[in-house]
Design an enzyme around this catalytic site. Structure first.
Site, PDB file in Angstrom:
ATOM      1  N   SER A  82      37.713  47.108  41.727  1.00  0.00           N
ATOM      2  CA  SER A  82      37.510  47.508  43.130  1.00  0.00           C
ATOM      3  C   SER A  82      38.790  47.978  43.807  1.00  0.00           C
ATOM      4  O   SER A  82      38.745  48.696  44.802  1.00  0.00           O
ATOM      5  CB  SER A  82      36.912  46.335  43.921  1.00  0.00           C
ATOM      6  OG  SER A  82      37.791  45.228  43.902  1.00  0.00           O
ATOM      7  N   VAL A 102      34.946  36.660  37.604  1.00  0.00           N
ATOM      8  CA  VAL A 102      35.341  36.254  36.238  1.00  0.00           C
ATOM      9  C   VAL A 102      35.641  34.760  36.119  1.00  0.00           C
ATOM     10  O   VAL A 102      35.794  34.245  35.015  1.00  0.00           O
ATOM     11  CB  VAL A 102      36.544  37.073  35.707  1.00  0.00           C
ATOM     12  CG1 VAL A 102      36.221  38.549  35.611  1.00  0.00           C
ATOM     13  CG2 VAL A 102      37.794  36.835  36.545  1.00  0.00           C
ATOM     14  N   ASN A 141      41.310  43.168  33.393  1.00  0.00           N
ATOM     15  CA  ASN A 141      42.348  43.407  34.406  1.00  0.00           C
ATOM     16  C   ASN A 141      42.289  42.437  35.581  1.00  0.00           C
ATOM     17  O   ASN A 141      43.319  42.160  36.200  1.00  0.00           O
ATOM     18  CB  ASN A 141      42.196  44.857  34.900  1.00  0.00           C
ATOM     19  CG  ASN A 141      42.917  45.088  36.204  1.00  0.00           C
ATOM     20  OD1 ASN A 141      44.146  45.208  36.226  1.00  0.00           O
ATOM     21  ND2 ASN A 141      42.174  45.144  37.304  1.00  0.00           N
ATOM     22  N   SER A 195      51.211  40.594  32.304  1.00  0.00           N
ATOM     23  CA  SER A 195      52.323  40.807  33.234  1.00  0.00           C
ATOM     24  C   SER A 195      53.633  40.841  32.470  1.00  0.00           C
ATOM     25  O   SER A 195      53.723  40.301  31.361  1.00  0.00           O
ATOM     26  CB  SER A 195      52.385  39.659  34.234  1.00  0.00           C
ATOM     27  OG  SER A 195      53.531  39.801  35.049  1.00  0.00           O
ATOM     28  N   TYR A 222      51.090  30.857  38.140  1.00  0.00           N
ATOM     29  CA  TYR A 222      50.754  32.242  37.750  1.00  0.00           C
ATOM     30  C   TYR A 222      51.332  32.560  36.367  1.00  0.00           C
ATOM     31  O   TYR A 222      50.642  33.084  35.494  1.00  0.00           O
ATOM     32  CB  TYR A 222      51.308  33.200  38.810  1.00  0.00           C
ATOM     33  CG  TYR A 222      51.087  34.662  38.485  1.00  0.00           C
ATOM     34  CD1 TYR A 222      49.826  35.229  38.597  1.00  0.00           C
ATOM     35  CD2 TYR A 222      52.136  35.471  38.055  1.00  0.00           C
ATOM     36  CE1 TYR A 222      49.613  36.567  38.296  1.00  0.00           C
ATOM     37  CE2 TYR A 222      51.941  36.810  37.757  1.00  0.00           C
ATOM     38  CZ  TYR A 222      50.676  37.358  37.876  1.00  0.00           C
ATOM     39  OH  TYR A 222      50.473  38.685  37.568  1.00  0.00           O
ATOM     40  N   ALA A 225      52.249  30.573  33.923  1.00  0.00           N
ATOM     41  CA  ALA A 225      51.576  29.845  32.838  1.00  0.00           C
ATOM     42  C   ALA A 225      50.208  30.466  32.536  1.00  0.00           C
ATOM     43  O   ALA A 225      49.803  30.561  31.371  1.00  0.00           O
ATOM     44  CB  ALA A 225      51.420  28.374  33.215  1.00  0.00           C
TER      45      ALA A 225
HETATM   46  O1  NJP Z   1      45.933  43.460  42.250  1.00  0.00           O
HETATM   47  P1  NJP Z   1      44.792  43.772  43.353  1.00  0.00           P
HETATM   48  P2  NJP Z   1      46.410  44.308  40.966  1.00  0.00           P
HETATM   49  N1  NJP Z   1      36.488  38.129  39.605  1.00  0.00           N
HETATM   50  O2  NJP Z   1      44.757  42.519  44.162  1.00  0.00           O
HETATM   51  C1  NJP Z   1      39.805  41.635  41.188  1.00  0.00           C
HETATM   52  C2  NJP Z   1      48.261  42.081  37.155  1.00  0.00           C
HETATM   53  N2  NJP Z   1      49.636  42.371  37.562  1.00  0.00           N
HETATM   54  O3  NJP Z   1      45.656  45.545  40.789  1.00  0.00           O
HETATM   55  O4  NJP Z   1      37.010  40.648  43.268  1.00  0.00           O
HETATM   56  C3  NJP Z   1      36.472  39.456  39.480  1.00  0.00           C
HETATM   57  O5  NJP Z   1      45.033  45.061  44.032  1.00  0.00           O
HETATM   58  C4  NJP Z   1      39.857  42.189  42.604  1.00  0.00           C
HETATM   59  O6  NJP Z   1      38.562  42.529  43.069  1.00  0.00           O
HETATM   60  P3  NJP Z   1      37.702  41.657  44.107  1.00  0.00           P
HETATM   61  C5  NJP Z   1      47.547  41.027  37.965  1.00  0.00           C
HETATM   62  O7  NJP Z   1      47.912  39.721  37.586  1.00  0.00           O
HETATM   63  C6  NJP Z   1      49.887  42.949  38.764  1.00  0.00           C
HETATM   64  O8  NJP Z   1      47.893  44.397  41.041  1.00  0.00           O
HETATM   65  O9  NJP Z   1      36.789  42.678  44.675  1.00  0.00           O
HETATM   66  N3  NJP Z   1      37.427  40.270  39.948  1.00  0.00           N
HETATM   67  C7  NJP Z   1      40.629  43.480  42.405  1.00  0.00           C
HETATM   68  O10 NJP Z   1      39.792  44.507  41.998  1.00  0.00           O
HETATM   69  C8  NJP Z   1      46.104  41.354  37.641  1.00  0.00           C
HETATM   70  O11 NJP Z   1      45.704  40.723  36.458  1.00  0.00           O
HETATM   71  C9  NJP Z   1      51.200  43.216  39.132  1.00  0.00           C
HETATM   72  O12 NJP Z   1      38.671  41.076  45.082  1.00  0.00           O
HETATM   73  C10 NJP Z   1      38.456  39.684  40.579  1.00  0.00           C
HETATM   74  C11 NJP Z   1      41.590  43.114  41.272  1.00  0.00           C
HETATM   75  O13 NJP Z   1      41.070  41.954  40.611  1.00  0.00           O
HETATM   76  C12 NJP Z   1      46.115  42.865  37.440  1.00  0.00           C
HETATM   77  O14 NJP Z   1      47.483  43.243  37.335  1.00  0.00           O
HETATM   78  C13 NJP Z   1      52.232  42.897  38.259  1.00  0.00           C
HETATM   79  C14 NJP Z   1      38.551  38.296  40.739  1.00  0.00           C
HETATM   80  C15 NJP Z   1      42.968  42.786  41.813  1.00  0.00           C
HETATM   81  O15 NJP Z   1      43.469  43.896  42.483  1.00  0.00           O
HETATM   82  C16 NJP Z   1      45.486  43.656  38.572  1.00  0.00           C
HETATM   83  O16 NJP Z   1      46.068  43.268  39.825  1.00  0.00           O
HETATM   84  C17 NJP Z   1      51.950  42.305  37.062  1.00  0.00           C
HETATM   85  C18 NJP Z   1      37.493  37.515  40.230  1.00  0.00           C
HETATM   86  N4  NJP Z   1      37.481  36.177  40.360  1.00  0.00           N
HETATM   87  C19 NJP Z   1      50.642  42.048  36.707  1.00  0.00           C
HETATM   88  N5  NJP Z   1      39.698  38.015  41.406  1.00  0.00           N
HETATM   89  C20 NJP Z   1      51.540  43.853  40.424  1.00  0.00           C
HETATM   90  N6  NJP Z   1      50.596  44.325  41.212  1.00  0.00           N
HETATM   91  O17 NJP Z   1      52.745  43.925  40.728  1.00  0.00           O
HETATM   92  C21 NJP Z   1      40.297  39.191  41.643  1.00  0.00           C
HETATM   93  O18 NJP Z   1      52.963  41.983  36.247  1.00  0.00           O
HETATM   94  N7  NJP Z   1      39.558  40.201  41.139  1.00  0.00           N
END
Ligand code: NJP
Length: 228
Positions: free
Chosen positions: A10, A60, A86, A137, A150, A152
């Site tokens: 999303s 998830v 992701n 990450s 985070y 871990a």
């Molecule tokens: O973050 P954000 P990112 N079930 O908050 C979804 C890693 N990462 O794109 O459920 C299903 O814009 C949430 O959707 P919604 C990070 O650890 C990032 O940066 O509608 N979906 C949204 O689409 C993560 O694994 C950085 O709120 C769930 C998405 O996840 C990945 O990149 C650095 C959910 C998060 O979008 C994507 O994060 C790094 C659930 N329970 C690693 N909870 C960075 N941004 O700097 C959340 O090293 N979502």
């Protein structure tokens, strides 16, 4: 027509990856909790790229939600060629100050969510000799004070990814280890590249490039960051 599943589609990195895959002609199954955003985004992708998009509520951290999502995807498309794991959440704080609830929440999403997602789609991925890309990450092998929960959870996600690879050589597992990316992860997007942030589209471009490598090449992991 190849079929890709993207969790956490999303916003942020997942959304950028979904769009890049649509440009490549993949049929898509997108999951996240924000169904309104997903609905709107799916229409946009269908109109702009002429691809088929299934979108569905997905949490998830909830095994039942994951089962229903996987069931709907496999019924609609008959199989999966690419799984992008992701969905993830941040979690800060000293280890001696993190609450039990927060520790459990971050592990349910970032660690167990990864294991469960892969497990559910694995039979189809094996059948199609598919690819799994897991967004962990840059810290998935490092230690960072004030982010221990985070960190871990991402070590665990890495361990799950590598173990799935060892047990299933017919599937390719890629661990994507980005540095900082300008997404909702840090509040609202809008951070500058000069501040050390990549754009979500940078991650998507990298994944698409990896997917175009010859079939016999396996890139096990990629650690990448902004040059700033
Ligand atoms: O973050 P954000 P990112 N079930 O908050 C979804 C890693 N990462 O794109 O459920 C299903 O814009 C949430 O959707 P919604 C990070 O650890 C990032 O940066 O509608 N979906 C949204 O689409 C993560 O694994 C950085 O709120 C769930 C998405 O996840 C990945 O990149 C650095 C959910 C998060 O979008 C994507 O994060 C790094 C659930 N329970 C690693 N909870 C960075 N941004 O700097 C959340 O090293 N979502």
């Amino acid at each position: 027509m190849k079929v890709a599943v993207v969790t956490g589609a999303s916003k942020g990195i997942g959304r950028a990856i979904a769009e890049a895959l649509a440009k490549e002609g993949y049929s898509l199954a997108l999951g996240a909790r924000s169904v309104d955003l997903l609905e709107e985004f799916s229409k946009e992708l269908e109109e702009n790229y002429g691809v088929k998009v299934l979108n569905s509520h997905l949490d998830v951290s909830d095994p039942q939600s994951l089962k229903e999502f996987a069931g709907a995807v496999l019924q609609e498309f008959g199989g999966v060629d690419l799984l992008v794991v992701n969905a993830g959440i941040p979690m800060g704080g000293r280890l001696d100050e993190v609450s039990d609830e927060d520790m459990e929440r971050v592990f349910q999403v970032n660690a167990l969510g990864v294991w469960r997602t892969i497990k559910l789609f694995l039979p189809s991925l094996k059948e199609r000799k598919g690819t799994v890309a897991v967004v962990t990450s840059y810290i998935s092998t490092m230690i960072l004070a004030n982010a221990g929960a985070y960190v871990a959870s991402k070590w665990a996600a890495r361990a799950f990814t590598k173990t799935f690879q060892a047990e299933n050589p017919e599937v390719k597992f890629i661990e994507l280890r980005p540095g900082m990316v300008d997404t909702y992860f840090y509040g609202r997007p809008g951070r500058k590249i000069e501040e050390g942030f990549m754009k979500p589209e940078d991650v998507a471009e990298l994944l698409v490039a990896l997917l175009k490598l010859p079939k016999h090449v396996l890139v096990e992991e990629v650690l990448f960051r902004s040059v700033y």
